[in-house]
Design an enzyme around this catalytic site. Structure first.
Site, PDB file in Angstrom:
ATOM      1  CB  SER A   6      -0.921   0.014   1.218  1.00  0.00           C
ATOM      2  OG  SER A   6      -1.663   1.212   1.206  1.00  0.00           O
ATOM      3  CG  LEU A  60      -9.187  -0.262  -9.978  1.00  0.00           C
ATOM      4  CD1 LEU A  60      -9.541   0.007 -11.415  1.00  0.00           C
ATOM      5  CD2 LEU A  60     -10.325  -0.964  -9.275  1.00  0.00           C
ATOM      6  N   GLY A  85      -3.436   2.682 -11.472  1.00  0.00           N
ATOM      7  CA  GLY A  85      -4.328   2.994 -10.351  1.00  0.00           C
ATOM      8  C   GLY A  85      -3.913   4.183  -9.494  1.00  0.00           C
ATOM      9  CE1 TYR A 144      -2.903   1.299  -4.771  1.00  0.00           C
ATOM     10  CE2 TYR A 144      -0.561   1.684  -4.399  1.00  0.00           C
ATOM     11  CZ  TYR A 144      -1.822   1.354  -3.926  1.00  0.00           C
ATOM     12  OH  TYR A 144      -1.992   1.073  -2.585  1.00  0.00           O
ATOM     13  N   GLY A 186     -12.957  -9.014 -12.541  1.00  0.00           N
ATOM     14  CA  GLY A 186     -13.062  -9.011 -11.084  1.00  0.00           C
ATOM     15  C   GLY A 186     -14.432  -8.551 -10.640  1.00  0.00           C
ATOM     16  N   GLY A 231     -14.991  -5.846  -4.027  1.00  0.00           N
ATOM     17  CA  GLY A 231     -15.434  -4.556  -3.522  1.00  0.00           C
ATOM     18  C   GLY A 231     -15.152  -3.397  -4.461  1.00  0.00           C
ATOM     19  CG  ASN A 269     -13.154   3.782  -0.241  1.00  0.00           C
ATOM     20  OD1 ASN A 269     -14.133   4.430   0.126  1.00  0.00           O
ATOM     21  ND2 ASN A 269     -12.170   4.315  -0.931  1.00  0.00           N
ATOM     22  CE  LYS A 276     -11.495  -1.117  -1.339  1.00  0.00           C
ATOM     23  NZ  LYS A 276     -11.149  -0.356  -2.504  1.00  0.00           N
TER      24      LYS A 276
HETATM   25  P1  NDP Z   1     -11.599  -8.078  -3.457  1.00  0.00           P
HETATM   26  O1  NDP Z   1     -10.880  -9.068  -2.630  1.00  0.00           O
HETATM   27  O2  NDP Z   1     -12.866  -7.511  -2.939  1.00  0.00           O
HETATM   28  O3  NDP Z   1     -11.910  -8.729  -4.920  1.00  0.00           O
HETATM   29  C1  NDP Z   1     -10.893  -9.380  -5.624  1.00  0.00           C
HETATM   30  C2  NDP Z   1     -11.392  -9.839  -6.995  1.00  0.00           C
HETATM   31  O4  NDP Z   1     -10.256 -10.371  -7.687  1.00  0.00           O
HETATM   32  C3  NDP Z   1     -12.436 -10.948  -6.946  1.00  0.00           C
HETATM   33  O5  NDP Z   1     -13.256 -10.838  -8.076  1.00  0.00           O
HETATM   34  C4  NDP Z   1     -11.560 -12.218  -7.024  1.00  0.00           C
HETATM   35  O6  NDP Z   1     -12.203 -13.300  -7.645  1.00  0.00           O
HETATM   36  C5  NDP Z   1     -10.468 -11.754  -7.959  1.00  0.00           C
HETATM   37  N1  NDP Z   1      -9.234 -12.508  -7.697  1.00  0.00           N
HETATM   38  C6  NDP Z   1      -8.522 -12.535  -6.544  1.00  0.00           C
HETATM   39  N2  NDP Z   1      -7.458 -13.359  -6.690  1.00  0.00           N
HETATM   40  C7  NDP Z   1      -7.517 -13.859  -7.938  1.00  0.00           C
HETATM   41  C8  NDP Z   1      -6.707 -14.764  -8.673  1.00  0.00           C
HETATM   42  N3  NDP Z   1      -5.593 -15.307  -8.144  1.00  0.00           N
HETATM   43  N4  NDP Z   1      -7.059 -15.071  -9.956  1.00  0.00           N
HETATM   44  C9  NDP Z   1      -8.162 -14.528 -10.490  1.00  0.00           C
HETATM   45  N5  NDP Z   1      -8.990 -13.661  -9.850  1.00  0.00           N
HETATM   46  C10 NDP Z   1      -8.661 -13.327  -8.584  1.00  0.00           C
HETATM   47  O7  NDP Z   1     -10.526  -6.912  -3.768  1.00  0.00           O
HETATM   48  P2  NDP Z   1     -10.785  -5.390  -4.147  1.00  0.00           P
HETATM   49  O8  NDP Z   1     -11.867  -5.335  -5.155  1.00  0.00           O
HETATM   50  O9  NDP Z   1     -10.897  -4.573  -2.920  1.00  0.00           O
HETATM   51  O10 NDP Z   1      -9.363  -4.982  -4.825  1.00  0.00           O
HETATM   52  C11 NDP Z   1      -8.952  -5.499  -6.065  1.00  0.00           C
HETATM   53  C12 NDP Z   1      -7.644  -4.804  -6.499  1.00  0.00           C
HETATM   54  O11 NDP Z   1      -7.905  -3.440  -6.814  1.00  0.00           O
HETATM   55  C13 NDP Z   1      -6.563  -4.789  -5.404  1.00  0.00           C
HETATM   56  O12 NDP Z   1      -5.303  -5.023  -6.004  1.00  0.00           O
HETATM   57  C14 NDP Z   1      -6.620  -3.385  -4.864  1.00  0.00           C
HETATM   58  O13 NDP Z   1      -5.379  -2.960  -4.324  1.00  0.00           O
HETATM   59  C15 NDP Z   1      -6.972  -2.597  -6.144  1.00  0.00           C
HETATM   60  N6  NDP Z   1      -7.618  -1.328  -5.813  1.00  0.00           N
HETATM   61  C16 NDP Z   1      -6.980  -0.159  -6.150  1.00  0.00           C
HETATM   62  C17 NDP Z   1      -7.570   1.042  -5.859  1.00  0.00           C
HETATM   63  C18 NDP Z   1      -6.875   2.296  -6.231  1.00  0.00           C
HETATM   64  O14 NDP Z   1      -7.170   3.333  -5.625  1.00  0.00           O
HETATM   65  N7  NDP Z   1      -6.022   2.301  -7.220  1.00  0.00           N
HETATM   66  C19 NDP Z   1      -8.874   1.132  -5.164  1.00  0.00           C
HETATM   67  C20 NDP Z   1      -9.477  -0.150  -4.927  1.00  0.00           C
HETATM   68  C21 NDP Z   1      -8.847  -1.330  -5.215  1.00  0.00           C
HETATM   69  P3  NDP Z   1     -13.012 -14.448  -6.815  1.00  0.00           P
HETATM   70  O15 NDP Z   1     -14.389 -13.909  -6.628  1.00  0.00           O
HETATM   71  O16 NDP Z   1     -12.951 -15.616  -7.721  1.00  0.00           O
HETATM   72  O17 NDP Z   1     -12.256 -14.644  -5.523  1.00  0.00           O
END
Ligand code: NDP
Length: 318
Positions: free
Chosen positions: A37, A257, A280, A259, A148, A151, A109, A88
């Site tokens: 982070s 997303l 991101g 970064y 994805g 959250g 968030n 989230k």
């Molecule tokens: P969540 O844990 O809520 O969701 C993760 C998603 O990614 C789910 O759909 C999950 O699928 C999928 N996923 C996780 N691992 C894998 C994998 N190995 N292979 C395939 N799919 C996978 O996370 P968030 O939505 O909160 O965050 C997602 C990303 O976005 C993070 O890297 C976060 O840092 C980034 N982000 C960046 C922001 C910014 O300000 N730039 C703001 C918000 C998020 P499944 O349902 O199958 O588990």
């Protein structure tokens, strides 16, 4: 460690010291993993510029400990929290009040302490997500592919609806979470008639279908998974698999997303294919500035300082 080292935190952006005293208050981000982070870097730079005696920390927290951590942080007068991967959606149920945008998105968030001795859940990811798209000259997108459904993907959907896109295809690894996600969107937007014009929203499980055609036909592709993120499980990986990105058309916009690292491996592929790429960082800064404003009540957040601190961080690790 000598006492002086314990009480001084060096601010790399400003080359000044920020004194942590008995009056310093805590703000921070809860997530797992959290080592990647950049939020502490950008927030502490802003706090120093604003002369606010707060310190922002990245706090590792598992799903099992989320409720206890939120209760504990409230009790010790934490001034505000960001919530990140994977909490989230789960954090919603520990909020005693929820803002209208967080209700619409159905994910939080940002948590703000409230007078009723609980947390008010809010969502600044929607504004954050839109920031780099609406500052670009061209932001009319028709067909969007969203990878994805966690959250942050919920905030992305809310943003895409504001952009009036025509169709959104959501792809995900697990069928179960995709089904829950689509049902949630259906209840939030479609059944409640919240939309003046409805984008067509379809879901595809990666196990069921080849998505090459969607890659060819989308003008905006978004990665809302952690794949590519600097951490032991995801670093140096690309969403789905490398081969499938040979289908990318030049001119398509890729929005990651993630970064950190900057750029991700997926965005490097996009550059080679003459795509427009957005990482991101703009989103991180825009959502972070909005959160800080909600916690402090101050409208004028030093966004420039936040960006300088982030840029310096990346310059130092090159
Ligand atoms: P969540 O844990 O809520 O969701 C993760 C998603 O990614 C789910 O759909 C999950 O699928 C999928 N996923 C996780 N691992 C894998 C994998 N190995 N292979 C395939 N799919 C996978 O996370 P968030 O939505 O909160 O965050 C997602 C990303 O976005 C993070 O890297 C976060 O840092 C980034 N982000 C960046 C922001 C910014 O300000 N730039 C703001 C918000 C998020 P499944 O349902 O199958 O588990």
């Amino acid at each position: 460690m000598v006492p002086e080292q314990l009480t001084k935190q060096f601010d790399h952006a400003n080359k000044k010291t920020m004194i942590i005293s008995a009056k310093t208050s805590l703000v921070g981000v809860l997530g797992n993993p959290i080592n990647h982070s950049l939020s502490p870097t950008i927030h502490n730079a802003a706090l120093q510029e604003m002369n606010l005696n707060w310190c922002y920390l990245a706090i590792p927290c598992t799903s099992e400990n989320l409720e206890t951590a939120l209760k504990g942080l409230k009790v010790i007068n934490c001034k505000g929290l960001n919530i990140t991967i994977p909490h989230k959606i789960k954090a919603l149920k520990y909020c005693t009040e929820i803002s209208s945008i967080a209700q619409e998105v159905n994910a939080v968030n940002t948590l703000i302490p409230n007078k009723a001795n609980g947390w008010t859940g809010d969502n600044t990811d929607v504004k954050g997500f839109l920031a780099p798209l609406i500052s670009a000259k061209k932001y009319k997108y028709k067909n969007v592919l969203l990878m994805g459904c966690g959250g942050s993907a919920k905030a992305v959907i809310a943003g895409l609806i504001q952009l009036n896109v025509e169709s959104i295809v959501v792809i995900n690894r697990s069928k179960e979470s995709l089904y829950t996600f689509l049902t949630d969107i259906d209840q939030n937007y479609i059944q409640n008639n919240c939309l003046s014009s409805k984008p067509k929203i379809n879901g595809i499980s990666l196990k069921d279908k080849d998505i090459s055609e969607y890659i060819k036909n989308s003008d905006l592709i978004i990665n809302a998974t952690p794949i590519g993120m600097m951490s032991k499980d995801f670093d140096q990986k690309v969403p789905i698999d490398e081969k499938i990105w040979s289908n990318l058309k030049s001119g398509t916009t890729l929005y990651d997303l993630v970064y950190n690292p900057r750029p991700t491996k997926w965005l490097k592929i996009g550059v080679k294919k003459d795509c427009k790429v957005i990482d991101g960082l703009d989103m991180l800064i825009a959502q972070g500035a909005e959160s800080l404003s909600l916690w402090s009540g101050i409208k004028d957040i030093p966004i420039k300082k936040m960006r300088e601190a982030a840029e310096l961080h990346f310059a130092n690790i090159r």
